[in-house]
Structure formats: structure tokens, C-alpha cells
Design an enzyme around this catalytic site. Structure first.
Site, PDB file in Angstrom:
ATOM      1  N   GLY A 425       1.002  -1.111  -0.060  1.00 44.54           N
ATOM      2  CA  GLY A 425       0.135  -0.070   0.118  1.00 44.54           C
ATOM      3  C   GLY A 425       0.999   1.420  -0.199  1.00 44.54           C
ATOM      4  O   GLY A 425       1.938   1.151   0.358  1.00 44.54           O
ATOM      5  N   VAL A 432       3.885   1.146   2.579  1.00 45.91           N
ATOM      6  CA  VAL A 432       3.839   0.077   3.406  1.00 45.91           C
ATOM      7  C   VAL A 432       4.491  -1.255   2.652  1.00 45.91           C
ATOM      8  O   VAL A 432       3.669  -1.717   1.668  1.00 45.91           O
ATOM      9  CB  VAL A 432       2.272  -0.048   4.145  1.00 45.91           C
ATOM     10  CG1 VAL A 432       2.364  -1.533   5.100  1.00 45.91           C
ATOM     11  CG2 VAL A 432       1.953   1.308   4.724  1.00 45.91           C
ATOM     12  N   ASP A 543      -7.809  11.987  10.675  1.00 43.12           N
ATOM     13  CA  ASP A 543      -7.768  11.336   9.265  1.00 43.12           C
ATOM     14  C   ASP A 543      -8.572  10.151   9.095  1.00 43.12           C
ATOM     15  O   ASP A 543      -7.890   9.075   8.573  1.00 43.12           O
ATOM     16  CB  ASP A 543      -6.273  11.220   8.447  1.00 43.12           C
ATOM     17  CG  ASP A 543      -6.469  11.293   6.928  1.00 43.12           C
ATOM     18  OD1 ASP A 543      -7.511  11.550   6.484  1.00 43.12           O
ATOM     19  OD2 ASP A 543      -5.474  10.823   6.291  1.00 43.12           O
TER      20      ASP A 543
END
Length: 736
Positions: A425, A432, A543
Site C-alpha cells: 500500500g 507499506v 484522518d
């Protein structure tokens, strides 16, 4: 007579040298005043009749200060450059003040340059100062042009404390080229009347861009105009004439480059031409004898000569003494003849040979030690640059003992040297990777991007936050690595991707059951409620979105990505100078006031809740290219009593009463005012109740279906009960 003649020759020589020196250094027209105060005024500029080239170049000298005579306002001259074709002058400042409700001032400023001058677009910037100020710059360069900039700050804390014009108290913008006039005004729709207690006045001006440095104290009272009473410095481009060189040479009557050693050059900054002395000459090319020969032999740094230098008109020569030869015709770098050179080379070879072995031994002895020290120093520098000292202080003060410090070699081995096949990701804060440690544990390794100082604080912030959280629905931090240029975090690995993938990447999985959706919503809400209520101090995520909710074994939901999070003292809010978050999830109140609170997370969670029950993304489109806000579409559908039209078709017809309750929770979360939104603990408790009610209904339907099956005749067709083992059309998900 024999004795007198040498003295007469000597005196005549001194007189000629004095005349030549005077002619060479003279910049004004003969018989005209050359200076005013400390400023030299070179022709074509001049003081008084007959001392300047054409109207527009005449200046006045008053109290040792020089002013342009043919300008629209009183402009003081600070500097005149013949070579660059520029003049540095003072220009006025426009101001607009609100002292109280009954006492205001509204000033404007303007300037006109004359036909040989333009306001330099390369050297100047338009600047506006104030809070809630919109300054306009109108201009003319054969047609009307305009520009402007807006600066906003709600209070003193919102003012940029650096020397930059960032839009908070001060803004800057470029101006159009070849402007011959400007007019500076303010937009009446923007006023600092509401902040006049600390900023009563707005200012706007055109000034030399490298001159102005913003200071927050300029907003207070009349500090700015008190400091710059005489105006601000601006740069004007000027030309000798408005034609090109090819056109100017044809009209010798008005041609400005009259020195015999001068040349015409087209101005790089404006339409027209300038004059310059040719190579080997210097002085004023606008005067008949203004360009004088340069004595290159007096400046051997700029005009190298390692032999005997001799000046010539417009050039110089360089020769070598007897017994030597030149290897560079221009600078006459002189070397000995062949025999002397061989003897010198022999001595040099013996000396080099004697030192070579000793140097090689010392070099190899020190090389290994230097390499070790360099690597250690490099790792220490990276540790400090990546916020290691701040992180160390935080860990020590908070007594954190659950974080492991990994080495670079360990993480490279775990990710096969960060192979792209291990990438799982990418986000706004980094990439990641999936890693396998030596003890066969599977982990997720977050490699942050190269960071500035603010992002380093975010990295350390995420590290501290995660190390203090212990909740089943929050991703657990295992450790970090700071000894590399790009810092890294190590988490527990989530094998089933993100909630965003589960909802929106439909080709990967079958439809999600309502029970699974309620469970994921409940677990995510409980994680946020824990951060808001149980963490000490409370933590605002900042977020919240479906890509930041990971799915572990059995699709258990876990909140992640705390790069935008903030730890807040109880009942306090966080003022943010820069809004962080994702379009579609951002709290409108936070976006407007820049105040991050726990209710900002509640709004974002409301959007995630809508994704779960509608199957739509936060910003979506249906059949057209027009993008829609999921939150706005949902609230409109709810208002028009057509909730079913926006819900996911896969869950329509089952549990509609409970879906109505989930929709009401989402509606409260999406309230425009934070004070009207529920606490996350209330949201989690309500979702827990709804899911418990739903599972009780499932159990009741299952019992009724079993009774029906026992009473079914022998010719009953079991396939009529539904597909995939569902009961009465209800999908079941038992347990986690």
C-alpha cells in the site's frame, strides 16, 4: 634652460595624466553636476537644462536627495545602473484603516513612469499586508492589466511568524511586464474592521522583491507606515530609446551611443535599446569620450598574465622572459627550457617515489577506520534528523517499554531489500511493505517519505501515539528504525487489506452481509471512542476514512495511520495552521475554522458509516462525469424521504427499521455544527445496541424457519428457502 626643460616635461605629463584620469572617471556631461549627496548621476540622466539626454531623464537634487522630475508622484532615486538599464526609486504605499466604526481611512497610490521607463516585472513583486485584505494592482502596458492577492488571519495566532508572505497576514504576487503606470486599491468587500483591535490597517505596494521581509509587528497600529515614511524601493527598467538597435542606428541624430568605443544592445528587460562599452573599455558609453581603455595589467586577477604584461588600446599582451618558453599564448604561463625542465622532473620523480610507499601505507591503515567512523556518524546524523532525540525524550518521559528499535539490516532482510513485490500500500505519509522477521512473524513496515521539519514532527507524533495505545481495534506498533535517511515504523500485519477495498473493490469479494457491516462499524467506533475517552491525554485521529481502517483475521476492524493525529489536554481543541485530511471526509467546521476537535473525527466516521450502508465512495459519480459528495447526497435523500434510493441494494429489504436507525446516527454525525454531533462513545454504544437487536432478529427468524421445516410436507423443495444457506433471504454471519 637645460635644467628647466625636464621640469616642464614632467609638469606636462602630470597635467595630461590628470586630464585623462578626469575624463575617464567623468560620468556626467561636461560642465554638469555629477553627484547629489552620495549618489552619482550618470548621463543620460542629469541635473539642470542641457545636462540630460531627453525629457524623462532630468532629475532634481534637494537636500542631498535625488528625485525624478517627470514622474506622477515624488520618487526619490536610490541608485542608477547604466549596465543593467535600471533605476531604483521610492514608490508610495496604499493604506486602508479602520480605527473605529465612525473613523476610517481609504487611501490608494499610483505611479506613472514616462515613455523611457517601465516598472520591472522581474525585479518587483506586488505585496499586500493585513488580515482579511484583498489588494488590487491595476496597470497599463498598451492595454489594461491587473492582478491582486488575498491575505487572511482571524486573530494574532493566525499570523505567519516567519519572514515569508504565506497568505496569513501577508501575500505577494508577480506583476505584468512593461507597465508604464500602476494604480493600487483595495476590495471593499474585504475589511479588517473585525480585527482592528490588533490590525487596524491594510497596506499594499509594489516593491523590490528581495527587499521586503514580513514582520508580524507590521500589522499593529501604524508601525508599517511609521517605519517606511518615505515609501518603499521599486525598480524601474529604462532604455535610451524605444527602438531596436537596427532601427536606432539609422537615425544618427537621436542615437544615444555616441562614444567611439561603445556599442548598442537590445534591452533584455524592456522594449528599446541600451549602450555599452565594447570589450577592453569601460566608462559611460553615452558620452563622446566616455568609454576609456582598461589597463588590464593593473588587474591580473581578471586578466591573467604570468609573464611580462603590456597594455594596448582595447587589449593587452603577455610575453615570457628570456630563457623560458610559453605553454599558454594568452596568459604566457612560462616554463624553463628543456634542460632545466628535465632536471626539475628528475628531482620531482625522486621525491614522489620516496613518499609514495609511506603514503600508501598510511592510506590503507586509515581507510578502514575512516569507513567505520563515517558509517557511525551517518547513522547518528540520520537518527537526529529523523527526530530521534525528540522521540527518545518522549519515550523516556512517558516510560514507554513496548517499542523495539530495529536495525536497517533487519528490515532489509525482512522485506527482501524492500522489493516492489512486497509493497502492500501507498499513502500520503509513505509506503507499506509486508515483512517476515527472523522469528517468522509477519509484520507491516511503513517507510515514510523524505520529510521536512513539520513531517518529522508528524512521524514522531505517530510513534508516540501508537506506543501508548492498547486496544484490540487499533493497529499495534511493534517498533521503529531511525538510522536511515527515510525513517520506518513496524506494525502488526493486517492480512485482509482495508475497509475501502472490502466495500468498493467488488470483484475481489462477494457482497458484505449487514451483520458484517454493523460489526465493522461498531468496532471502528469503539476504537475511536477509546482514543477520545480512555487515552490519556485524549487523542484526535484527524484522518478517519475507510482506507485507514484495516481488516485483520476474521475481518476484525483496526484503525491505523496516525500521522495527522494530535494529543489534546482534556476539553481542549487544537488550532491547525495547515488543514490535513482527505476530501469527502473533512469536517466542514474544521476546514473553515482550522480547529481540530474530537467532533472532527465524529464527522469523518459518519462518512465511513455511509460507505458501509450505501456501498458508495465518499466522492462518487453515477453514470456521468460529475462528482458528488456522499454526505450531501445522503442528507438530501433523507430530507426527501427517499433513503432506500441511496442504500446498497444488497441490504435492501432486510432490517430496514435498523437501517433507519443507522441512518439517523449518520445524520447526527454529519451535523454542520460540532456541538450538535454525538460523542464517539455514544455512537459506539448505539451501534452496539443496533447490532445486538439485529442478531436477535436473525435468531428469531432462524427459529421460525426451523419450525417451518419440521412441518413441511415430504414433497417440499429445500431449494426454495434461499441461496447459500440463507434464512428467509437474510444473510448470516455468526461470530467474528
Amino acid at each position: 634652460m637645460g635644467r628647466v626643460l625636464p621640469w616642464l616635461i614632467f609638469a606636462a605629463t602630470l597635467l595630461l595624466a590628470s586630464i585623462n584620469s578626469s575624463t575617464a572617471s567623468r560620468m556626467a556631461r561636461p560642465g554638469c553636476r555629477e553627484t547629489c549627496g552620495n549618489l552619482t548621476i550618470p548621463y543620460p540622466f542629469g541635473i539642470g537644462s542641457g545636462c540630460y539626454y531627453q525629457q524623462g531623464f532630468d532629475v532634481s537634487c534637494e537636500d542631498n536627495r535625488t528625485f525624478l522630475r517627470n514622474s506622477s508622484s515624488r520618487m526619490e532615486i536610490y541608485n542608477i545602473s547604466l549596465l543593467q538599464g535600471q533605476v531604483r526609486v521610492s514608490t508610495l504605499i496604499a493604506s486602508k484603516c479602520y480605527y473605529d466604526e465612525n473613523r476610517t481611512t481609504d487611501g490608494w497610490s499610483s505611479a506613472r513612469t514616462g515613455r523611457f521607463f517601465t516598472i520591472s516585472s522581474k525585479a518587483n513583486k506586488f505585496t499586500a499586508i493585513g488580515c482579511y485584505t484583498l489588494g488590487y494592482l491595476g496597470g497599463y502596458n498598451k492595454q489594461r492589466t491587473g492582478t491582486g492577492c488575498l491575505t487572511m488571519c482571524l486573530d494574532k495566532q493566525g499570523v505567519d511568524q516567519s519572514a515569508l508572505c504565506s497568505g496569513m497576514g501577508c501575500c505577494q504576487t508577480s506583476i505584468a511586464p512593461n507597465l508604464t503606470s500602476i494604480n493600487i486599491t483595495f476590495d471593499g468587500g474585504y475589511s479588517n474592521s473585525e480585527v482592528r483591535d490588533f490590525n487596524p490597517c491594510s497596506y499594499a505596494f509594489v516593491a523590490e522583491q528581495d527587499w521586503f521581509k514580513f514582520n508580524a509587528s507590521y500589522l499593529e497600529g501604524n508601525n508599517f507606515t511609521d517605519k517606511f515614511k518615505d515609501g518603499v524601493p521599486s525598480v524601474f527598467d529604462w532604455v535610451s530609446g524605444n527602438q531596436s538597435c537596427d532601427e536606432a542606428v539609422k537615425d544618427r541624430s537621436s542615437y544615444a551611443c555616441i562614444s567611439k568605443n561603445s556599442q548598442c544592445i537590445n534591452s533584455p528587460n524592456a522594449t528599446g535599446y541600451l549602450c555599452n562599452c565594447t570589450d577592453g573599455f569601460e566608462g559611460n558609453p553615452y558620452l563622446a569620450d566616455g568609454c576609456q581603455d582598461i589597463n588590464e595589467c593593473e588587474n591580473l586577477v581578471q586578466y591573467p598574465c604570468h609573464g611580462i604584461c603590456k597594455n594596448t588600446i582595447g587589449n593587452y599582451s603577455c610575453s615570457c622572459p628570456a630563457g623560458t618558453r610559453s605553454i599558454d599564448p594568452k596568459s604566457s604561463t612560462c616554463t624553463p627550457d628543456a634542460a632545466s625542465e628535465r632536471a626539475k622532473l628528475t628531482k620531482m620523480f625522486i621525491g614522489i617515489s620516496s613518499c609514495a610507499i609511506i603514503l600508501l601505507i598510511c592510506f590503507f591503515a586509515l581507510l578502514i577506520e575512516c569507513q567505520k567512523k563515517r558509517l557511525m556518524r551517518e547513522k547518528e546524523e540520520f537518527f537526529q534528523e529523523n527526530g530521534g532525540l525528540l522521540l527518545y525524550e518522549q519515550i523516556r518521559s512517558k516510560q514507554i517499554d513496548t517499542v523495539r528499535i530495529f536495525t536497517t539490516e533487519e528490515l532489509k532482510q525482512a522485506t527482501n531489500n524492500f522489493d516492489s513485490s512486497r509493497e502492500v500500500g501507498r499513502g500520503s505519509y509513505g509506503t507499506v511493505y509486508k515483512g517476515i522477521l527472523k522469528d517468522n512473524r509477519i509484520v507491516a513496515i511503513k517507510r515514510s517519505k523524505i520529510m521536512n521539519m513539520v513531517q518529522k514532527d508528524d512521524f514522531v507524533q505517530e510513534m508516540i501515539i501508537l506506543s501508548q495505545i492498547n486496544h484490540i481495534n487499533v493497529v499495534r506498533l511493534l517498533g521503529c528504525c531511525l538510522e536511515v535517511e527515510v525513517p520506518m515504523l513496524v506494525y502488526e500485519f493486517m492480512p485482509n487489506g482495508t475497509l475501502f477495498d472490502l466495500i468498493h473493490v467488488t470483484y475481489r469479494r462477494p457482497s458484505i452481509s449487514l451483520d458484517a457491516r454493523l460489526r465493522i462499524a461498531q468496532e471502528s467506533a469503539e476504537a475511536l471512542a477509546y482514543l477520545h475517552s480512555s487515552a490519556s491525554p485524549p487523542i484526535v485521529h484527524g484522518d478517519v476514512k475507510s482506507p485507514n481502517i484495516l481488516l485483520g483475521d476474521n475481518n476484525i476492524a483496526k484503525v491505523t495511520d496516525f500521522g495527522a493525529s494530535r494529543m489534546l489536554p482534556k476539553d481542549e481543541i487544537q488550532f491547525m495552521t495547515m488543514v490535513q485530511g482527505t476530501l469527502g471526509y473533512l469536517d466542514p467546521e474544521y476546514l473553515q475554522e482550522r480547529q481540530l476537535t474530537e467532533k472532527s473525527d465524529v464527522y469523518s466516521f459518519g462518512v465511513v458509516l455511509l460507505e458501509l450502508i450505501t456501498g458508495k465512495t465518499a466522492i462518487y459519480s453515477e453514470g456521468t462525469k460529475e462528482k458528488k459528495s456522499l454526505a450531501s447526497s445522503f442528507l438530501l435523500a433523507l430530507k426527501e424521504s427517499r433513503l432506500e434510493s441511496i442504500l446498497d441494494r444488497n441490504i435492501l429489504g432486510v432490517g430496514m427499521e435498523l437501517l433507519q436507525e443507522v441512518a439517523q446516527i449518520a445524520k447526527r454525525c454529519l451535523s454542520m455544527k460540532g456541538e450538535e454531533r454525538p460523542l464517539m462513545s455514544e455512537v459506539a454504544e448505539r451501534l452496539r445496541f443496533i447490532r445486538r437487536t439485529w442478531r436477535e432478529q436473525l435468531s428469531e427468524h432462524a427459529s421460525e424457519e426451523t419450525e417451518c421445516l419440521l412441518e413441511t410436507p415430504s414433497n417440499y423443495d429445500p431449494s426454495s428457502t434461499g441461496r447459500h444457506g440463507s434464512l428467509m433471504g437474510l444473510d448470516l454471519e455468526i461470530g467474528r
